[in-house]
Design an enzyme around this catalytic site. Structure first.
Site, PDB file in Angstrom:
ATOM      1  N   HIS A  34       0.842  -1.203   0.000  1.00 45.28           N
ATOM      2  CA  HIS A  34       0.000   0.000   0.000  1.00 45.28           C
ATOM      3  C   HIS A  34       0.882   1.259   0.000  1.00 45.28           C
ATOM      4  O   HIS A  34       0.868   2.043   0.945  1.00 45.28           O
ATOM      5  CB  HIS A  34      -0.928  -0.001   1.229  1.00 45.28           C
ATOM      6  CG  HIS A  34      -2.372   0.151   0.890  1.00 45.28           C
ATOM      7  ND1 HIS A  34      -3.049  -0.766   0.122  1.00 45.28           N
ATOM      8  CD2 HIS A  34      -3.277   1.123   1.204  1.00 45.28           C
ATOM      9  CE1 HIS A  34      -4.307  -0.393  -0.009  1.00 45.28           C
ATOM     10  NE2 HIS A  34      -4.472   0.765   0.623  1.00 45.28           N
ATOM     11  N   ASN A  57      -4.290   3.229  -4.298  1.00 44.00           N
ATOM     12  CA  ASN A  57      -3.544   1.971  -4.404  1.00 44.00           C
ATOM     13  C   ASN A  57      -4.286   0.900  -5.202  1.00 44.00           C
ATOM     14  O   ASN A  57      -3.678   0.180  -5.995  1.00 44.00           O
ATOM     15  CB  ASN A  57      -3.225   1.442  -3.000  1.00 44.00           C
ATOM     16  CG  ASN A  57      -2.282   2.346  -2.253  1.00 44.00           C
ATOM     17  OD1 ASN A  57      -1.094   2.381  -2.511  1.00 44.00           O
ATOM     18  ND2 ASN A  57      -2.818   3.099  -1.300  1.00 44.00           N
ATOM     19  N   ASN A  63      -2.960 -13.982   5.159  1.00 42.89           N
ATOM     20  CA  ASN A  63      -2.972 -14.914   6.289  1.00 42.89           C
ATOM     21  C   ASN A  63      -2.042 -16.107   6.058  1.00 42.89           C
ATOM     22  O   ASN A  63      -1.437 -16.629   6.993  1.00 42.89           O
ATOM     23  CB  ASN A  63      -4.397 -15.414   6.547  1.00 42.89           C
ATOM     24  CG  ASN A  63      -5.308 -14.305   7.053  1.00 42.89           C
ATOM     25  OD1 ASN A  63      -4.851 -13.319   7.621  1.00 42.89           O
ATOM     26  ND2 ASN A  63      -6.603 -14.456   6.817  1.00 42.89           N
TER      27      ASN A  63
END
Length: 343
Positions: free
Chosen positions: A182, A188, A232
């Site tokens: 980002h 973005n 994750n």
């Protein structure tokens, strides 16, 4: 340091399918006549509008394709000034895609400056503070500290330049890593999608105007879910799979919307298509066709088949090589099936 990603069997399958469809499109474009080229330009314009509308809509812009088309034509549109400015900027940036070099950090900054002109004070500059990505008033991703952004982006561009991964995979990995870092205070999402299209358009020009963004807009939940799953797992494989699936769907939609121009096939070319099996030498084809005059074979069979994109050389850079072989293109296979059905 290389970005972490796993090449799964699903990813390999999607790359193969996309490559096949790109080859099919290329063959049709090479074989099309004047009408096909005019239709192709029309579809480019339509798809670029869809691309921009989809990318802006993901960020909350409410302009329709018709309104963006009107802005492109210089007409006045009654809409929030910010949304009109976003559309004008995007039209300008997408219209200059041939100017941007996908592996150049400075081009990314220049593109961001034009994309966010009049919308962000720090347009064209990396962010100077931390950013948390919110969803329903909940922080779902805390970005790296601002002082790490220049180094992270430098490493990402270094990998992009040096990686030997397939462009389809590189484009998805860059897109994911860009969103993870980002690097800007705003814009973005738009820049990540733009730069993926730019990387792909260096592989094949169709990706300069393929409306992948409109599908991303339709599958926003899946898009953000894949981003989160990749974060994750510390592996961008879920995001790569999703984006390649959207690219494949966009290609199929493009094929469905494109007038399929089938080249005129002379009896001689039809006979040539029917005898080619795999990759064959010219003398082998001459014998199978029962011909003795090589010049007539070249003039009536070989050259027309090559010119219409039905047959291709295995050594195109050495057209007169004694090792030169000939094979059917995807278009050639399609035309052969048509001939066989008619027979």
């Amino acid at each position: 340091m290389n970005p972490p990603f796993t090449i799964t069997s699903q990813i390999l399958s999607l790359v193969a399918e996309i490559s096949e469809k790109v080859g099919n499109i290329k063959a049709f474009q090479q074989s099309g006549g004047t009408d096909h080229k005019r239709d192709d330009l029309r579809l480019r314009r339509i798809n670029q509008i869809r691309t921009i509308q989809g990318s802006l809509a993901i960020e909350g812009n409410t302009l329709s394709e018709e309104q963006i088309t009107a802005i492109l034509g210089g007409k006045t549109v009654i809409a929030p000034l910010k949304e009109v400015q976003e559309a004008r900027n995007a039209l300008k940036v997408y219209g200059q895609m041939e100017r941007w070099r996908f592996a150049a950090r400075d081009d990314l900054l220049r593109a961001h400056k034009e994309l966010m002109l009049g919308l962000l004070d720090s347009a064209g500059q990396y962010r100077s503070s931390g950013v948390g990505i919110m969803k329903n008033e909940e922080v779902i991703h805390l970005t790296p500290p601002a002082d790490m952004v220049p180094t992270l982006m430098a490493n990402l561009f270094s990998w992009l330049r040096d990686s030997e991964a397939h462009p389809l995979i590189k484009s998805c990995v860059f897109h994911y890593e860009f969103e993870f870092i980002h690097p800007f205070a705003d814009g973005n999402g738009r820049m990540g999608r733009l730069w993926q299209s730019l990387i792909l358009s260096d592989w094949h020009e169709i990706f300069a105007y393929l409306p992948v963004e409109s599908l991303v807009y339709q599958y926003q939940s899946e898009y953000y879910r894949a981003l989160n799953e990749s974060t994750n797992q510390a592996d961008s494989a879920p995001f790569i799979s999703l984006m390649l699936g959207l690219v494949l769907n966009s290609l199929q939609a493009f094929i469905d919307d494109t007038p399929q121009v089938t080249p005129q096939v002379t009896p001689q070319v039809g006979k040539l298509l029917m005898v080619i099996r795999g990759e064959m030498l010219g003398k082998e084809l001459l014998a199978l066709l029962g011909l003795r005059d090589r010049r007539s074979f070249v003039r009536l069979y070989q050259e027309p088949a090559l010119a219409t994109g039905l047959v291709e050389m295995t050594l195109p850079e050495k057209p007169t090589s004694r090792l030169q072989r000939y094979r059917l293109t995807l278009l050639g296979h399609e035309v052969l099936r048509t001939i066989s059905c008619q027979g």
